[in-house]
Scaffold this motif. Structure first.
Motif, PDB file in Angstrom:
ATOM      1  N   SER A  16       0.796  -1.227   0.000  1.00 41.12           N
ATOM      2  CA  SER A  16       0.000   0.000   0.000  1.00 41.12           C
ATOM      3  C   SER A  16       0.834   1.285   0.000  1.00 41.12           C
ATOM      4  O   SER A  16       0.549   2.224   0.740  1.00 41.12           O
ATOM      5  CB  SER A  16      -0.949   0.006   1.218  1.00 41.12           C
ATOM      6  N   PHE A  18       2.087   4.968  -1.100  1.00 40.67           N
ATOM      7  CA  PHE A  18       1.589   6.147  -1.815  1.00 40.67           C
ATOM      8  C   PHE A  18       2.503   7.328  -1.527  1.00 40.67           C
ATOM      9  O   PHE A  18       3.157   7.393  -0.490  1.00 40.67           O
ATOM     10  CB  PHE A  18       0.132   6.479  -1.460  1.00 40.67           C
ATOM     11  N   TRP A  28       3.994   3.655   3.338  1.00 36.92           N
ATOM     12  CA  TRP A  28       3.689   2.258   3.035  1.00 36.92           C
ATOM     13  C   TRP A  28       3.452   1.519   4.348  1.00 36.92           C
ATOM     14  O   TRP A  28       3.591   2.097   5.426  1.00 36.92           O
ATOM     15  CB  TRP A  28       4.798   1.593   2.217  1.00 36.92           C
ATOM     16  N   LYS A 107      -7.817   1.610  -1.512  1.00 34.08           N
ATOM     17  CA  LYS A 107      -7.417   2.948  -1.939  1.00 34.08           C
ATOM     18  C   LYS A 107      -8.631   3.866  -1.897  1.00 34.08           C
ATOM     19  O   LYS A 107      -9.773   3.393  -1.895  1.00 34.08           O
ATOM     20  CB  LYS A 107      -6.884   2.941  -3.381  1.00 34.08           C
ATOM     21  N   ALA A 157      -7.557  -0.148  -8.734  1.00 36.15           N
ATOM     22  CA  ALA A 157      -7.086   1.066  -9.418  1.00 36.15           C
ATOM     23  C   ALA A 157      -8.205   1.599 -10.297  1.00 36.15           C
ATOM     24  O   ALA A 157      -9.166   0.887 -10.615  1.00 36.15           O
ATOM     25  CB  ALA A 157      -5.847   0.766 -10.264  1.00 36.15           C
ATOM     26  N   ALA A 218      -0.917   0.166 -10.033  1.00 41.59           N
ATOM     27  CA  ALA A 218      -1.043   1.622 -10.166  1.00 41.59           C
ATOM     28  C   ALA A 218      -1.277   1.932 -11.642  1.00 41.59           C
ATOM     29  O   ALA A 218      -0.959   1.121 -12.518  1.00 41.59           O
ATOM     30  CB  ALA A 218       0.209   2.330  -9.665  1.00 41.59           C
ATOM     31  N   CYS A 259       3.727   2.447  -6.922  1.00 44.97           N
ATOM     32  CA  CYS A 259       3.034   3.736  -6.899  1.00 44.97           C
ATOM     33  C   CYS A 259       3.947   4.764  -7.553  1.00 44.97           C
ATOM     34  O   CYS A 259       5.150   4.539  -7.692  1.00 44.97           O
ATOM     35  CB  CYS A 259       2.649   4.166  -5.479  1.00 44.97           C
ATOM     36  N   VAL A 303      -2.068  10.326  -5.974  1.00 42.70           N
ATOM     37  CA  VAL A 303      -2.873   9.563  -5.034  1.00 42.70           C
ATOM     38  C   VAL A 303      -4.208  10.282  -4.793  1.00 42.70           C
ATOM     39  O   VAL A 303      -4.282  11.515  -4.790  1.00 42.70           O
ATOM     40  CB  VAL A 303      -2.117   9.371  -3.694  1.00 42.70           C
TER      41      VAL A 303
END
Length: 308
Positions: A16, A18, A28, A107, A157, A218, A259, A303
């Motif tokens: 995770s 970003f 992260w 997300k 995504a 991503a 990302c 993001v």
């Protein structure tokens, strides 16, 4: 294109990531380590924040347009922290059995909702689901079940024009796409975006014949879908039509999620894993679990922030 080691201290299972545009920091998580990390990539300093259970995913958050902390998917629910290290406020209690299921990949969408999928840990039934949580216009969060029939939710995504949503079931090696209406949050026309070959029976590290399975993903400004191939030691770039455009080797057998970051969003970051990996694999890839970066020609999408 060459990978650089951004964070040399490895996570058990990094996920995770970003790039926070206001803080100019990379975030992260370490799922089995029960930690959220953030790094000032210019100074090389890392801060860590312990969680009460495994974090499956995180996203930056804002209140009335002002950045304020994080939204966090833990094993038993979705939580809000108003700032780094602050008290965790539960937004949504999980509807699943937390003995067998936890929240995983998630997300914020382009309209400010937070989406999180679940992971069924016994992995013998397709009962994992995908939910969206909307806290923008009501006192109570509006929770919608968006999809199901998976084992491990991953690969979430959206396309640059916010008309397509992607979601992956990692064990079945399948990424699906839907038409999506951002305003109404309606999904339609489910289809297979890309299907990868399965894992051969008896395959182990060092054997040929397996390219890994799709994990986190991503999207760049051209709509290309970048997906980490767990156990495949590679990152793939797929066109909006699902065609393979590029294959990039990764210095870990188990990359987990890419990302885009930096001021120009042309630095590609990727998290990796070392948890439960064999001694032979860790000898071959000693930086497994570290975070890596490389420069790319096409910028990624910024993001999305969760809004409340």
């Amino acid at each position: 294109m060459t990978w650089q080691t951004v964070v040399a201290q490895p996570s058990g299972l990094g996920e995770s990531p970003f790039w926070h545009p206001d803080e100019q920091m990379l975030y992260w998580i370490d799922i089995p380590g029960r930690q959220i990390h953030r790094c000032n990539v210019f100074m090389g300093t890392v801060q860590s924040w312990a969680m009460p259970s495994e974090p499956g995913s995180i996203a930056p958050a804002c209140t009335q347009g002002q950045g304020s902390g994080l939204v966090i998917a833990l094993r038993d629910g979705i939580y809000r922290a108003r700032e780094w290290g602050a008290e965790l406020q539960q937004l949504v209690r999980a509807g699943h059995d937390t003995a067998t299921t936890r929240f995983n990949d998630g997300k914020a969408d382009p309209r400010g909702r937070f989406w999180a999928g679940t992971m069924y840990e016994p992995r013998d039934k397709s009962v994992a689901e995908l939910f969206s949580i909307d806290c923008r216009n009501s006192l109570a969060p509006a929770v919608e079940r968006k999809a199901g029939g998976a084992i491990i939710a991953n690969g979430l995504a959206w396309s640059p024009d916010a008309s397509t949503v992607y979601w992956t079931d990692t064990p079945t090696h399948t990424t699906h796409a839907w038409d999506w209406d951002a305003d109404s949050n309606a999904m339609a026309n489910r289809r297979v975006f890309h299907q990868w070959p399965g894992k051969p029976a008896g395959w182990q590290f060092g054997m040929s014949g397996y390219g890994g399975r799709p994990d986190g993903a991503a999207v760049d400004v051209q709509g290309n879908y970048w997906v980490a191939m767990f156990e495949g030691a590679r990152l793939l770039k797929l066109s909006p039509a699902g065609e393979l455009l590029a294959e990039i080797p990764v210095p870990a057998q188990c990359p987990t999620m890419p990302c885009f970051g930096g001021d120009d969003l042309q630095t590609l970051y990727i998290t990796t894993a070392r948890y439960n990996r064999s001694a032979a694999e860790l000898q071959a890839y000693p930086e497994s679990g570290c975070v890596f970066s490389m420069r790319v020609d096409v910028p990624g999408l910024p993001v999305n922030f969760f809004e409340d």
